[in-house]
Design an enzyme around this catalytic site. Structure first.
Site, PDB file in Angstrom:
ATOM      1  N   LYS A 189       4.619   3.409  17.804  1.00  0.00           N
ATOM      2  CA  LYS A 189       3.682   4.460  18.201  1.00  0.00           C
ATOM      3  C   LYS A 189       4.112   5.131  19.509  1.00  0.00           C
ATOM      4  CE  LYS A 189      -0.103   2.286  15.696  1.00  0.00           C
ATOM      5  NZ  LYS A 189      -1.441   1.689  15.720  1.00  0.00           N
ATOM      6  N   ASP A 197       0.822  -1.215   0.000  1.00  0.00           N
ATOM      7  CA  ASP A 197       0.000   0.000   0.000  1.00  0.00           C
ATOM      8  C   ASP A 197       0.858   1.268   0.000  1.00  0.00           C
ATOM      9  OD1 ASP A 197       0.995  -0.194   2.554  1.00  0.00           O
ATOM     10  OD2 ASP A 197      -0.958  -0.365   3.544  1.00  0.00           O
ATOM     11  N   ASP A 230       1.374   6.322   2.105  1.00  0.00           N
ATOM     12  CA  ASP A 230       0.544   5.151   2.389  1.00  0.00           C
ATOM     13  C   ASP A 230      -0.842   5.439   1.823  1.00  0.00           C
ATOM     14  OD1 ASP A 230      -1.232   3.336   3.496  1.00  0.00           O
ATOM     15  OD2 ASP A 230      -0.601   3.627   5.553  1.00  0.00           O
TER      16      ASP A 230
END
Length: 343
Positions: A157, A106, A217
């Site tokens: 993250k 992607d 993305d």
């Protein structure tokens, strides 16, 4: 050189567009997305490509077959059930006997893969991960490196203050065949959480390469639209866009189509229609005085008289009624709006 494209995701962030169309083949400027990754690999001289599939694999195989039409050789590694990125890599083991480029399915980018592979080989690396800098790292997997580009740590993250790095995993890796030994067969496994930490723990030569140019993305609606905008506005010269701009009439009432928009020649565009910074797929029918701006229409959509479509994606065979206004919407295949609808 060989390549593996991890193309098994369900594309949940792009629903409803991906209910009937797997994310790896959603149309970007009227071409299945995987075309762009295959073209990039070909530019680096890589023609032995494996597609790792899970969700609706038949639809992808139907498009690419053995790769002959694209001047490559394509193999398919289909998962019976999702195995994660690392498990999918292991599932394709029989096709990966040489240094391999592993790509998330992607990512739209203009990476110079030949240059990255040369960097990998110069350093005699076992693994190289491509990184891209971002402003806000909190939604990504951050990669910390030393001054020589060696990977030091992965932080998924991160919370504020947890890292000073701003480079994230770009979803492209150069891997030597023995890296497959770090992955157990038939298990759900992850590059980020399992394979990469194992490589670090083993003390293997593990390097990073920072790509400072284009990377996107395409897995979210806004970034999907952005990919189309960037291509038609020539922000990725590595992927030239060919515009047919067939004649749809002449005189004052002729349709107004700007230079950048891409319209499949099979479309019908009626007098007075306007198309601005948009992509119109095959066999669409645009009625009189309709206006389409900053939008993407998939195949066989019909836009009614005086309707306005802005900043939107219309799935296959959509019907937008007369004088309707669609602004910032994502409509799935066969969506139908009655006349004068506003959404």
């Amino acid at each position: 050189m060989q390549a593996l494209i991890l193309a098994g995701g369900k594309g949940t962030r792009l629903r409803p567009l991906t209910i009937h169309t797997p994310k790896p083949v959603v149309p970007i400027v009227n071409k299945p997305f995987l075309n762009y990754q295959i073209d990039l690999l070909k530019r680096a001289g890589v023609k032995d490509i494996t597609l790792s599939l899970s969700y609706q694999p038949g639809k992808i195989e139907e498009i690419f077959a053995d790769g002959g039409d694209y001047d490559v050789r394509i193999h398919y590694a289909v998962e019976a059930s999702p195995l994660g990125t690392g498990g999918a890599y292991k599932n394709a083991e029989k096709y990966l006997t040489e240094t391999a480029i592993v790509f998330n399915g992607d990512v739209l980018t203009d990476m110079d893969l030949a240059k990255i592979v040369a960097y990998h080989k110069e350093r005699k690396a076992a693994a190289t991960v491509v990184l891209v800098p971002v402003e806000n790292v909190s939604a990504y997997g951050v990669v910390e490196t030393d001054s020589e580009g060696r990977v030091q740590r992965f932080v998924e993250k991160p919370k504020p203050g947890e890292t000073t790095a701003n480079t994230i995993n770009a979803g492209c890796y150069i891997l030597e065949p023995h890296i497959l030994n770090y992955v157990p067969a038939g298990e759900t496994y992850s590059f980020e959480y399992q394979i990469f930490p194992s490589i670090l723990k083993a003390g293997e030569p593990f390097y990073s390469y920072v790509w400072n140019d284009y990377w996107l993305d395409i897995g979210k609606p806004q970034s999907y639209l952005q990919a189309n905008y960037d291509l038609i506005n020539d922000k990725l010269p590595v992927f030239p866009v060919y515009r047919h701009h067939p004649q749809f009439g002449s005189g004052e009432d002729a349709p107004k189509v700007d230079y950048v928009s891409v319209i499949d020649p099979s479309c019908t565009i009626k007098p007075g229609a306007e198309i601005i910074n948009s992509v119109i797929g095959p066999n669409c029918f645009i009625e009189e005085k309709a206006r389409i701006e900053n939008s993407v229409l998939w195949a066989a959509s019909r836009i009614g008289k005086e309707a306005v479509i802005r900043n939107s994606i219309i799935g296959k065979s959509g019907i937008i009624g007369k004088a309707s206004v669609v602004d910032g919407a994502i409509l799935g295949d066969k969506s139908s709006l009655t006349d004068y609808t506003i959404i």
